[in-house]
Structures are given as structure tokens and as C-alpha cells.
Design a protein around this motif. Structure first.
Motif, PDB file in Angstrom:
ATOM      1  N   PRO A  28       7.358  10.616  -0.137  1.00 33.32           N
ATOM      2  CA  PRO A  28       6.303  11.188   0.716  1.00 33.32           C
ATOM      3  C   PRO A  28       6.630  11.041   2.189  1.00 33.32           C
ATOM      4  O   PRO A  28       7.375  10.149   2.592  1.00 33.32           O
ATOM      5  CB  PRO A  28       5.068  10.360   0.333  1.00 33.32           C
ATOM      6  N   THR A  67       6.523   7.734   4.416  1.00 34.44           N
ATOM      7  CA  THR A  67       7.538   6.685   4.326  1.00 34.44           C
ATOM      8  C   THR A  67       8.707   6.955   5.260  1.00 34.44           C
ATOM      9  O   THR A  67       9.718   6.268   5.216  1.00 34.44           O
ATOM     10  CB  THR A  67       8.079   6.577   2.888  1.00 34.44           C
ATOM     11  N   LYS A 108       2.522   1.782  -3.471  1.00 33.45           N
ATOM     12  CA  LYS A 108       1.607   2.285  -4.497  1.00 33.45           C
ATOM     13  C   LYS A 108       1.542   3.807  -4.491  1.00 33.45           C
ATOM     14  O   LYS A 108       1.270   4.431  -5.519  1.00 33.45           O
ATOM     15  CB  LYS A 108       0.201   1.713  -4.262  1.00 33.45           C
ATOM     16  N   ARG A 109       1.792   4.404  -3.332  1.00 36.29           N
ATOM     17  CA  ARG A 109       1.707   5.858  -3.210  1.00 36.29           C
ATOM     18  C   ARG A 109       3.080   6.513  -3.049  1.00 36.29           C
ATOM     19  O   ARG A 109       3.174   7.681  -2.703  1.00 36.29           O
ATOM     20  CB  ARG A 109       0.831   6.214  -2.002  1.00 36.29           C
ATOM     21  N   SER A 110       4.142   5.753  -3.302  1.00 39.65           N
ATOM     22  CA  SER A 110       5.499   6.227  -3.029  1.00 39.65           C
ATOM     23  C   SER A 110       6.092   7.096  -4.126  1.00 39.65           C
ATOM     24  O   SER A 110       7.085   7.797  -3.896  1.00 39.65           O
ATOM     25  CB  SER A 110       6.426   5.031  -2.807  1.00 39.65           C
ATOM     26  N   GLY A 111       5.530   7.024  -5.331  1.00 37.59           N
ATOM     27  CA  GLY A 111       6.136   7.732  -6.449  1.00 37.59           C
ATOM     28  C   GLY A 111       7.159   6.886  -7.192  1.00 37.59           C
ATOM     29  O   GLY A 111       7.650   7.285  -8.256  1.00 37.59           O
ATOM     30  N   GLU A 154       0.827  -1.209   0.000  1.00 37.85           N
ATOM     31  CA  GLU A 154       0.000   0.000   0.000  1.00 37.85           C
ATOM     32  C   GLU A 154       0.861   1.259   0.000  1.00 37.85           C
ATOM     33  O   GLU A 154       0.549   2.242  -0.677  1.00 37.85           O
ATOM     34  CB  GLU A 154      -0.940   0.000   1.210  1.00 37.85           C
TER      35      GLU A 154
END
Length: 394
Positions: free
Chosen positions: A334, A337, A202-205, A199
Motif C-alpha cells: 500500500p 508504506t 496489519k494493513r500491509s497485506g 498498525e
């Protein structure tokens, strides 16, 4: 750019008998490189004297009175052997005398000493062990291969960012694909740690491909494969054992009787090409990634060819500015993390925990750095005198 590599010349199963000739071979291949051999001068002298040609001018010896044994506990090596060849070689990176350090010595001791002396880059909880593995399509960078048995989702995302930066630099891939090693491709499969990590990724870039299985490693499905150190080390050792077994099977079949021996002569060029393609010596050298300096671990049983390849790997990481690329990649990640403590046995699943604070000894290093040669970043502040237990899991 000129690059200086410090070598723990006493490390490994063979010591100077391998490290010195390998250094000479490395220098012949890289005219702008120089080498500092660290170890007992009396033991190094006859091997250095055997080096011929102009490469001798770019090779010098730095004395160290102690050696770290392969079976020695990392904490003992850290506390009691401050003049070991391994410790002094790492110190040369810290002081800016060398750009990189390569050792075939005790893995746990190297990780503990390197982390203690160099510290981690800003935004990194723990260094990981990364290496390139052969695939059908080329290579894949896999980490962690044994440094961290227990990890948090945030730490696995940090590994992914570091592996992505390493692959981009060394393999020349702009946005390497990142796969998370799991027991299946589906999102519902795997432990809570793996699900939570997915998860975040997926949003880490990062260019996150999704979950990958064990066979995807050698298919080359992704350029980077991420897992915790326990899973990674088991996968690596299993792969090494399988490759050895297959080669032994082939040799046994081709030497079974006179007819098979004759057939072996016919297919010898193919067998030789096959052996070269899977030869582990070509891929020797694992990076202790996430430190404020380039540190490469060679296999303890490395021969001259194998150790020279580890030196090549260190040289490539310096010239491709891997440390700067990692720092930039981590800085762009982000906020969610950011550093978080590794899971504790018996604690609630990762998905049920709030943002954790870093465990003692795993905090990120200060962002302030001293000047160092191009390709390295020196640690900030004086080193402390207590080892970090988390660094001894290699």
C-alpha cells in the motif's frame, strides 16, 4: 542457471587461506557455478595453485591492489580504496560480470560500498542485514541485524516485506508469517515506533502474526522476525554468547573427572548431533537485503566450512530470484508504506508525525535499471562520490 559469484578473497581474519579452499568446495557442490577471486594476485597465486581437479577451470582471479582492514572506518574505505578487493568485487556485480558478491571483510565498509555502488531497489529507503537463525521447527529469517539503528515505521514495514520475500524464496514458504519483535505480545506494549509499525503491518497485506517476544525467535513462532538494527544486533550477539556459554558448560562438566569423561564417551554421538544442530557455521552468511544486487556478508572469523555456506546462500538467492521477488512484493505494498525519514532524536513520537520526506542520502534509487545477469539488477545512473552516513551503522 549458470551463476558467477565474486569473492572478496582478501577479506576476513584468514583471507585466501579460507576463501580459496572454500571457493573450491563450493564449486564442487555446484557444477553450474563459477567464481571470481578478487584480490592481490601475488598472494592468491599459491592458494589457487593448490586447487586440484576440474573445478580449477571455473575459478579465475581478478586483480585488486588494495585491501580494506577490519578496523578501517567505512568512509575511509569508500573514499580512499577504490581498488580494494571489497570494492572491486561489488563493482563486478554492478557491471553484470558477477551475479553475487560474498565478503568476510569489514561489515561497515561492505554496507557503505555496496549501497553506494549498487544503490537500493525502488521503494526501499535503506538496506538491512538479514540472516536465517535455527529454531525448534526449522529456521526463521530475522532482520535488521545491525545496519540501521534508527528506523521509521515505514522502513520497518519495508524490512518486513523484504524478509517475507527472502523467506518465501529460500525457505519455500508461500506466505511467511511475520512477527514484530517487542517486549510483549499485547498491542499496548512497546515503544511508539513498535506500536505504529504494528498498525501499518496489519494493513500491509503481509501475513502479519503480531508482536513476538525474544523467546519466540527460537520457538519458530513466525518465519520472519522484524526489528530495528540496534535491537536485532543485541539479540543476535546475546544468542551467540549464550550458545557458546552452554557449550563450554557442557564440555567443563564432561571433563571434570575420569567418571564424567567415561560418560562423555557413551553420550558422544548425542553431543555431536547437538553441536551440529546449533553449529553457527551452518548458518553463516547475512544478506545485505534491499540492494540492486545480491551481497552476502560472512563472519570475519569464518573457516572453510563456514565461508562455503555463505557462498551457498548467495547462490540460492540468485537461483531463487530473490531480487525480483522483493521488487514485486514492494510494488504490491500500500502507498502508506512508502519511503519516510527515520526518527530524529528529540522529535515527536512516530504516531504524532505526519508523513515524512526521505532524509538526504536515503532516497530510493531510480526505477530505471541497466541490463544485468539473471538474478541481479544493475544501478541506474553514475555513482556519486560522497558516502551515505546511514550505510555505516553496521
Amino acid at each position: 542457471m549458470p551463476v558467477t559469484v565474486a569473492i572478496d578473497a582478501m577479506g576476513g581474519d584468514h583471507g585466501p587461506a579460507v576463501t580459496v579452499p572454500a571457493a573450491a568446495r563450493f564449486l564442487k557442490a555446484h557444477p553450474r557455478a563459477s567464481v571470481i577471486l578478487v584480490g592481490r594476485e601475488d598472494l592468491l597465486a599459491p592458494h589457487v595453485a593448490a586447487v586440484r581437479g576440474r573445478v580449477r577451470e571455473r575459478l579465475r582471479v581478478h586483480g585488486a591492489s588494495q585491501m580494506v582492514e577490519m578496523h578501517e572506518p567505512p568512509a575511509d574505505a569508500l573514499r580512499r580504496k577504490k581498488d580494494s578487493s571489497l570494492r572491486v568485487a561489488v563493482n563486478l556485480v554492478r557491471d553484470g560480470t558477477a551475479h553475487a558478491c560474498v565478503s568476510a571483510g569489514n561489515t561497515g565498509a561492505l554496507m557503505a560500498i555496496a549501497r553506494f555502488v549498487l544503490k537500493t531497489l525502488p521503494g526501499i529507503d535503506r538496506p538491512a542485514i538479514a540472516s536465517q537463525l535455527p529454531t525448534r521447527t526449522g529456521q526463521t529469517t530475522m532482520l535488521d541485524l545491525g545496519a540501521n539503528v534508527n528506523c521509521s515505521p515505514q522502513q520497518l514495514v519495508q524490512f518486513a516485506a523484504m524478509g517475507s520475500a527472502l523467506a518465501a524464496a529460500v525457505q519455500g514458504v508461500d506466505r511467511p508469517t511475520v512477527g514484530l519483535l517487542n517486549i510483549g505480545e499485547e498491542d499496548i506494549k512497546g515503544s511508539e515506533l513498535v506500536k505504529d509499525t504494528a498498525e501499518l503491518l496489519k494493513r500491509s497485506g503481509l501475513n502479519f502474526f503480531g508482536n513476538v517476544e525474544g523467546d519466540d525467535i527460537y520457538k519458530g513462532t513466525t518465519q520472519v522476525v522484524v526489528c530495528d538494527g540496534f535491537v536485532g544486533n543485541v539479540a543476535l550477539k546475546t544468542s551467540e554468547g549464550l550458545a557458546t556459554m552452554l557449550y563450554d558448560f557442557l564440555r567443563a562438566e564432561f571433563t571434570r573427572n575420569p567418571l564424567t569423561r567415561m560418560s562423555a564417551l557413551v553420550v558422544y554421538p548425542v553431543l555431536r548431533a547437538f553441536k551440529r544442530r546449533i553449529d553457527p557455521r551452518r548458518y553463516n552468511g547475512a544478506t545485505l537485503i534491499g540492494l540492486r544486487g545480491v551481497v552476502v556478508k560472512s563472519h570475519g572469523g569464518a573457516d572453510i566450512t563456514s565461508f562455503a555456506n555463505a557462498l551457498d546462500k548467495a547462490y540460492a538467492e540468485v537461483t531463487h530470484n530473490v531480487l525480483e521477488r522483493i521488487a514485486q512484493r514492494i510494488a504490491a505494498m500500500p502507498a502508506y508504506t512508502a519511503s519516510a525519514a527515520a526518527p530524529v532524536e528529540g522529535a515527536a513520537p512516530a504516531s504524532a508525525r505526519a508523513a515524512a520526506t526521505p532524509v538526504e542520502g536515503a532516497a530510493t534509487a531510480s526505477a530505471a535499471t541497466a541490463s544485468a545477469p539473471a538474478g541481479t539488477t544493475a544501478p541506474a545512473g553514475p555513482a556519486q562520490d560522497s558516502p551515505d552516513p546511514a550505510a555505516t551503522h553496521a
